[in-house]
Each structure stands twice: as C-alpha cells, then as structure tokens.
Design an enzyme around this catalytic site. Structure first.
Site, PDB file in Angstrom:
ATOM      1  N   CYS A 208       0.791  -1.235   0.000  1.00 23.36           N
ATOM      2  CA  CYS A 208       0.000   0.000   0.000  1.00 23.36           C
ATOM      3  C   CYS A 208       0.829   1.294   0.000  1.00 23.36           C
ATOM      4  O   CYS A 208       0.554   2.181  -0.805  1.00 23.36           O
ATOM      5  CB  CYS A 208      -0.984   0.039   1.159  1.00 23.36           C
ATOM      6  SG  CYS A 208      -1.231  -1.484   2.039  1.00 23.36           S
TER       7      CYS A 208
ATOM      8  N   ARG B  73       6.797 -10.940   5.989  1.00 20.66           N
ATOM      9  CA  ARG B  73       6.376 -10.663   7.355  1.00 20.66           C
ATOM     10  C   ARG B  73       6.981 -11.700   8.278  1.00 20.66           C
ATOM     11  O   ARG B  73       6.987 -12.889   7.973  1.00 20.66           O
ATOM     12  CB  ARG B  73       4.851 -10.689   7.467  1.00 20.66           C
ATOM     13  CG  ARG B  73       4.224  -9.550   6.682  1.00 20.66           C
ATOM     14  CD  ARG B  73       2.735  -9.519   6.823  1.00 20.66           C
ATOM     15  NE  ARG B  73       2.174  -8.599   5.834  1.00 20.66           N
ATOM     16  CZ  ARG B  73       0.889  -8.504   5.561  1.00 20.66           C
ATOM     17  NH1 ARG B  73       0.025  -9.255   6.196  1.00 20.66           N
ATOM     18  NH2 ARG B  73       0.458  -7.651   4.645  1.00 20.66           N
TER      19      ARG B  73
ATOM     20  N   GLN C  41       0.907 -11.147  -2.679  1.00 11.96           N
ATOM     21  CA  GLN C  41      -0.502 -10.746  -2.634  1.00 11.96           C
ATOM     22  C   GLN C  41      -0.977 -10.383  -4.033  1.00 11.96           C
ATOM     23  O   GLN C  41      -0.238  -9.783  -4.797  1.00 11.96           O
ATOM     24  CB  GLN C  41      -0.662  -9.510  -1.744  1.00 11.96           C
ATOM     25  CG  GLN C  41      -0.316  -9.756  -0.288  1.00 11.96           C
ATOM     26  CD  GLN C  41      -0.456  -8.474   0.519  1.00 11.96           C
ATOM     27  OE1 GLN C  41       0.085  -7.438   0.156  1.00 11.96           O
ATOM     28  NE2 GLN C  41      -1.190  -8.550   1.614  1.00 11.96           N
TER      29      GLN C  41
ATOM     30  N   ASP D  49      -2.569  -7.971  -5.049  1.00 15.23           N
ATOM     31  CA  ASP D  49      -2.960  -6.729  -4.409  1.00 15.23           C
ATOM     32  C   ASP D  49      -3.436  -5.688  -5.422  1.00 15.23           C
ATOM     33  O   ASP D  49      -3.030  -5.718  -6.583  1.00 15.23           O
ATOM     34  CB  ASP D  49      -1.731  -6.171  -3.668  1.00 15.23           C
ATOM     35  CG  ASP D  49      -2.118  -5.435  -2.400  1.00 15.23           C
ATOM     36  OD1 ASP D  49      -3.321  -5.284  -2.150  1.00 15.23           O
ATOM     37  OD2 ASP D  49      -1.194  -5.018  -1.673  1.00 15.23           O
TER      38      ASP D  49
ATOM     39  N   HIS E 228      -4.908  -1.307  -5.244  1.00 10.81           N
ATOM     40  CA  HIS E 228      -5.411  -0.168  -4.476  1.00 10.81           C
ATOM     41  C   HIS E 228      -6.171   0.743  -5.405  1.00 10.81           C
ATOM     42  O   HIS E 228      -5.682   1.082  -6.481  1.00 10.81           O
ATOM     43  CB  HIS E 228      -4.256   0.551  -3.780  1.00 10.81           C
ATOM     44  CG  HIS E 228      -3.588  -0.312  -2.765  1.00 10.81           C
ATOM     45  ND1 HIS E 228      -2.446  -1.017  -3.044  1.00 10.81           N
ATOM     46  CD2 HIS E 228      -3.955  -0.659  -1.502  1.00 10.81           C
ATOM     47  CE1 HIS E 228      -2.116  -1.741  -1.972  1.00 10.81           C
ATOM     48  NE2 HIS E 228      -3.010  -1.546  -1.031  1.00 10.81           N
TER      49      HIS E 228
ATOM     50  N   LYS F 161     -13.706  -3.387   6.959  1.00  9.50           N
ATOM     51  CA  LYS F 161     -13.458  -4.245   5.803  1.00  9.50           C
ATOM     52  C   LYS F 161     -14.566  -5.268   5.600  1.00  9.50           C
ATOM     53  O   LYS F 161     -15.392  -5.488   6.481  1.00  9.50           O
ATOM     54  CB  LYS F 161     -12.127  -4.956   5.953  1.00  9.50           C
ATOM     55  CG  LYS F 161     -12.048  -5.801   7.206  1.00  9.50           C
ATOM     56  CD  LYS F 161     -10.707  -6.517   7.312  1.00  9.50           C
ATOM     57  CE  LYS F 161     -10.617  -7.288   8.613  1.00  9.50           C
ATOM     58  NZ  LYS F 161      -9.486  -8.183   8.690  1.00  9.50           N
TER      59      LYS F 161
ATOM     60  N   HIS G  58      -8.318  -1.092  -0.441  1.00  7.24           N
ATOM     61  CA  HIS G  58      -7.356  -2.182  -0.617  1.00  7.24           C
ATOM     62  C   HIS G  58      -8.182  -3.422  -0.938  1.00  7.24           C
ATOM     63  O   HIS G  58      -9.217  -3.639  -0.312  1.00  7.24           O
ATOM     64  CB  HIS G  58      -6.596  -2.525   0.667  1.00  7.24           C
ATOM     65  CG  HIS G  58      -6.022  -1.366   1.416  1.00  7.24           C
ATOM     66  ND1 HIS G  58      -4.682  -1.170   1.533  1.00  7.24           N
ATOM     67  CD2 HIS G  58      -6.600  -0.358   2.114  1.00  7.24           C
ATOM     68  CE1 HIS G  58      -4.452  -0.096   2.278  1.00  7.24           C
ATOM     69  NE2 HIS G  58      -5.603   0.417   2.648  1.00  7.24           N
TER      70      HIS G  58
END
Ligand SMILES: [Zn+2]
Ligand SMILES: [Zn+2]
Length: 646
Positions: free
Chosen positions: A335, A364, A382, A384, A386, A470, A516
């Site tokens: 992000c 992580r 991910q 991912d 945005h 979320k 997200h």
C-alpha cells in the site's frame, strides 16, 4: 419487572426473576430442548443463571459456534474428572474449548498417558455423561480457593491473579473445577466423545515453564456426528496441501533457503502464472492498471504509513546500507508504495478512479512455531490492488470489487461462502486511527454494497483493522471448513498520511478514498486452500497439464508426438509418457499426478488417427476412442462450463 430483548428485537417481560432456560420455554418447548448455552448483554452465562436486570439475551443451540464452545468446554470438565479418577494425584491446569473440540493441560507427574489409554478414558467420560449431572456454578472466596488448591501450583497461580468476589467453581457429579462459566445444562447430552491426541505444552505457553501434557478431545450430541467428523479428519489428511504439494511437485521448502520461504517448482510456478493471468485479464476489463514496486522500502515510508509504529517491533528488522547510513525494511505491504505511485503526478476528479494492481511479494516475520506449509509463511505474494477514488465513487467501486471476487470464486469452484463486515469496537475508540466521521462513512458504504449485491453477510463489531473497516469473504471448502478468502478494505487513513489529493470540480484540493483489495488474499495461501478444497483436482482450465499421452510401446513415439502437436494447436497442455513401462504402470502414475485425461496411443489409434481417452479417477470404465478434434471440443466445453467471461 424484567425486560429481556431477543436478537430479533422482540422484547419479553417477566414479572419475576427468570433463567435463559425459562425464557426458552416461554418461546417453545422445542427450543428449550435444544438450547445448550446463552449470553446476556454479550457476556457468556449459564442456562440456569438468574436474570436480574433488563438486557439482551441470545440463546444458543449446537448449531451455533457459542453452543459448540459450551458443549466442548463442558466435556473438558467431564474428561478432567475421568482423568483424575484414572490417574490419582495429577494436577489439572486449564481446559478450554477450541475451534474443533477442546483440550485439557495436565501435569501427570510421574504418570504417563498413551494412545492405549484413550479408550478407557472415553468410556469413563460417556459413563459419567449418561448419569446426567447438572453443571452448577458456585462463588468461592479467594482464601478458600487458595486453600483448596494449595497442592496445585498452577491453579494457585491462576487464583492469585483473580479478584476476591469474582472466583467461581463449577460443580458436576462429585467433581469441581476453577471456572468462569459457560456450560451446557447437564452431561446427559454428551453422547459421543473421542480423545484425538496428546502433545506436550508448556504451562502458559512459555518454554521456561514446566512441560505439561495437553490432552485433545472432541465430543458430539450424536454418535453419527463423531463418525462423520473422524472421516473428515482422514480426508483432510489425504488432502493436506503439504502432502499434495510434494506429490504434484508444486512447491518445496529448503532449510538452507530458510523456513517459511516457499520455493515454487516449475509446475507450481505454471499454476501460479495461470492464476495470475486469469486475474490480470479480468482486472484489465475492470479498469485496473498493473504497476511494479521494489521488495524493500525506506523505513521512513513505513513510519509515514503508520505500519512501523504498529508492527515495527514484530517485523524483520531494518537493513542498513554499508556507507550511507540508510535504513530499509523488507516490504510488509504494498500500500505505501502504491500511495507514492499515486503521488507521482497531480490528478483531477475526472481522472479518478485510479486502480493500481500488483502481484506484490511481501515479507512478514512469523515465529517459527507459527509457520505452517503455505498457509503461514514469511514471504508471500498478494494479488494486491489499491483503488483511489472520490467519496462519491466509493459505493460503485466497492460493488465492482465484489463482482470481481464473486467471479474469482465462481471460476475456481468455491460455491459456498458468506461475507463478514468488520466494523469498529465502539467501546475501544483508541484502537483506531482516523476520524469518527470517516469511519461511519466507510462502514455505511460497505454494508450497503454487501446488501445490494445480495451477499449473505454478518456484521462483526471489533474485527476491523486499525486503519479501516473491511469486508472479508469466508469460504467453505469441500470438507466444510471455513477459510477467510478475499478481503476488501476501505481506508480513509493512508490518503491522509501520504497527503494524497485530487482537484475537484470546485477547483479545490480533496482527499481521495482508498480501497485495498485482494480476491485471492495471497497466492500461497490461496493455492493451499485450493489444493485442499479440490484434493489437487483443479478446474480443468487451471491444471498445469491437462492431458498425458501414454504410448503402448516405444513404437508409437512418432504418433504420440504428432498428437502432442495437434493438441498444442488446440491450446491443450499435454505431455508424453513414452517410457518403456507397462501401460498399467503409466496409468497409475498419471492418476497420482491427478492428470485429468490420459490419452492412450497404440497400433489401432495410429491406424485410425484417433486417441483412446481415459479420465482421471475413471477406473473400470472403458476408454473412449476419439479424434483429436472431438477431444479438443470436449476439453473446451468443460472449460467453458467453469470459466465464464468476466
Ligand atoms: Zn467450565
Ligand atoms: Zn493495501
């Protein structure tokens, strides 16, 4: 007069003190027979607890998670009683319910418990259960509790941390235990019980403490439920993604590379690539643009985003450059990078929404004990994206993302799912960053999108992330297990922190809203779940190899190659097994590899220009002779059935 409000909003009034069971009876005898636990004003209570103030009552049956929890926790009391009888002098510690069953941590002293003992413990648990003992709570003073447990240092430690006046014991039969409550009415409804395993567990999870024995068990109100559950466990073992990943040669872990860092083998990489291409294609249609960002970022980037303050201490520690004194962090999320992509140039409201997508690999730190196959790893990718939009576009964007997630589920055979809307815990406002007004706006947008899209959703207070509410999709797999897949998250916070803006129609600068989203979640976890859901029999469109050509002998090698060429012309992915092995052996090996079609070629097929088609798992059925064209249209028809157009 006591007013009891039920979950449907109806209010029942009672002239005198009542118990949850009385309330159930006042509704129907049928309900009363099924009620096994209750909560009042969100606190777990007994079905026999007297309600002395007005409040909100929820009654639970076996079909509720709370009901199961009470059932399993109660069974742990009965098991503890049986253990004390069979192993005199043991020290009991804690015995909570877990997602599937319960455990009790016991200090067995010099005594041992082995698999051979399970049966006699189970038998004793059921014997006690049949005597229909009621569970009764009793208040005990701290001094008395300490005296009773003076030979049990574990309970003594627990009691020392409790306040006098709040300490309760639970009695049933001639057994008692220190307990906060939350039991079924009596032991009689425990009809089946099994000890699943024993394992070592440190007292309070601290390896400096003494190692105890954790006895895992599960129980059910019907024998048939237990039989079904044990079958499910066996099937889950057969489908374990770590086992299938090895058999199908998809991924590998190397201690030399490091734990929690999966290595994708060629077949696994091809599978990932296919999933990525599938999503990229749909995303392109939905107006997303692909971006690429580095695997590390300056520490300042994550200080700005707030991630460093929140997670920094529990992350991989900064990387220092040798000369410049710079500090970088392994990217824990994409992000902040995407915010800076947005910041690369000024935007007008006419340019929005901007939708940046990236298959971004993040790192992580997870404790080594927490790592598990592909579902808990230290490096993962991910799917991912945005979305930066105006507040007016939020509703529409949210709905578009839901459409995309539903398309993904449909194409991959996940038909059974629910949605969870995670909102703030209103009693804990300090947990969250961002203004109350923005939180309210975001929560409303999510709920209205879920409603409009006809999702089967629940609202969970207190489950929101610190930076925004979320919507999570909970998918049920073929074994009935729930997985969280696909997250969509509104964020009013990062646009603030990164000072993002656009010029509005009023010529003023405004903050965009950020969404997200990740339909798969991560490629690693998604593939693990997909493996366990399908048992490795992926939808045909996704299989790295859709067919294998098995030659009856080396004589037919040229014809096999010709078939392969023809299949390639039809965009069917196939390989050849031309080894000098029996056809029986070749078929068995192709079955283990879950190859959807086996195409057998020999003299007759070569003569007729055909293939003899056998499906995976079709043992006993005769093979079907087809031309390549017929086979190609069979494959394409099957693909069209699952893989719809987005
Ligand atoms: Zn209890
Ligand atoms: Zn994000």
């Amino acid at each position: 007069m006591i007013k009891v409000t039920l979950p449907d909003g109806s209010v029942k009034e009672f002239a005198q003190v009542v118990t949850p069971m009385d309330v159930a009876k006042s509704i129907s005898e049928g309900l009363a027979r099924n009620v096994i636990s209750a909560s009042y004003n969100a606190a777990t209570i007994e079905t026999t607890t007297e309600l002395t103030t007005d409040g909100n009552l929820v009654l639970y049956t076996w079909n509720d998670a709370e009901g199961k929890k009470a059932f399993w926790h109660s069974t742990s009391h009965v098991m503890a009683q049986a253990l004390e009888e069979l192993y005199p002098g043991i020290k009991l510690t804690l015995g909570p319910a877990i997602d599937n069953g319960f455990y009790y941590d016991v200090d067995f002293g010099e005594q041992r418990i082995t698999d051979a003992d399970f049966k006699k413990i189970e038998d004793r648990v059921l014997e006690i259960s049949r005597e229909k003992h009621e569970f009764k709570m009793r208040l005990v003073s701290k001094a008395e509790a300490l005296e009773i447990y003076k030979h049990n240092e574990y309970k003594t430690e627990l009691i020392s941390n409790l306040e006098d006046g709040t300490i309760t014991f639970c009695d049933h039969s001639n057994f008692f235990d220190l307990c906060r409550g939350g039991h079924i009415p009596n032991t009689g409804i425990i009809k089946a019980m099994k000890i699943l395993s024993v394992a070592g567990a440190y007292w309070r999870g601290d390896e400096k403490n003494k190692q105890l024995t954790r006895v895992y068990g599960i129980s059910f109100p019907k024998q048939k439920d237990l039989t079904d559950y044990l079958e499910l466990l066996e099937e889950a073992k057969r489908r374990d993604h770590r086992k299938l990943g090895k058999e199908l040669e998809l991924f590998h872990f190397s201690q030399r590379v490091g734990q929690g860092l999966p290595l994708w083998l060629p077949k696994g990489a091809a599978l990932r690539d296919r999933l990525e291409q599938f999503l990229k294609k749909a995303q392109k249609k939905a107006g997303y643009e692909q971006v690429v960002t580095p695997h590390i970022g300056q520490k300042e980037l994550y200080v700005t985003s707030g991630h460093y303050a929140k997670y920094g201490a529990d992350s991989f520690q900064p990387i220092h450059t040798p000369a410049e004194g710079e500090e970088f962090l392994l990217k824990p999320m994409n992000c902040p990078h995407h915010c800076e992509i947005y910041n690369a140039k000024p935007w007008s409201y006419k340019d929005l929404p901007k939708r940046y997508a990236e298959f971004g690999t993040v790192y992580r730190y997870e404790q080594s004990g927490e790592l598990h196959g592909l579902t808990r790893v230290r490096g993962f990718t991910q799917d991912d994206a945005h979305i930066f939009c105006t507040p007016d576009q939020l509703d529409a964007e949210f709905k578009n993302v839901i459409d995309l997630v539903l398309y993904v589920f449909g194409s991959l055979g996940f038909e059974n799912f629910t949605a969870q809307v995670s909102v703030r815990d209103l009693n804990n406002p300090d947990k969250y960053i961002g203004s109350v007004e923005n939180w309210e706006k975001a929560e409303k947008a999510i709920i209205s999108a879920a409603k409009d899209k006809g999702l089967n959703y629940v609202i969970e207070a207190g489950e929101a992330a610190f930076y925004g509410p979320k919507l999570d999709f909970m998918v049920k797999d073929a074994l009935g297990r729930s997985w969280q897949l696909g997250t969509i998250q509104v964020d009013y916070n990062l646009p603030e922190r990164f000072d993002l803006h656009y010029k509005g129609s009023d010529n003023e600068l405004h903050r965009p809203v950020m969404i997200h989203r990740a339909p798969f979640g991560s490629m690693e976890r998604f593939i693990a779940i997909l493996l366990e859901h399908t048992g490795g029999n992926f939808p045909l469109w996704l299989m790295p190899e859709q067919a294998i050509i098995l030659s009856l002998s080396e004589k037919y090698e040229n014809y096999a190659k010709k078939v392969l060429d023809l299949l390639e012309n039809h965009e069917i992915r196939a390989l050849i097994d031309n080894r000098n092995e029996t056809i029986g052996k070749k078929i068995r090996e192709a079955e283990v590899k879950k190859l959807p079609f086996m195409l057998i070629v020999g003299e007759e097929e070569e003569k007729n220009g055909t293939i003899s088609v056998r499906r995976h798992g079709d043992a006993g059925k005769s093979n079907e002779a087809m031309t390549i064209e017929q086979f190609a249209s069979l494959v394409n028809d099957e693909i069209q059935k699952t893989l719809k157009q987005f």
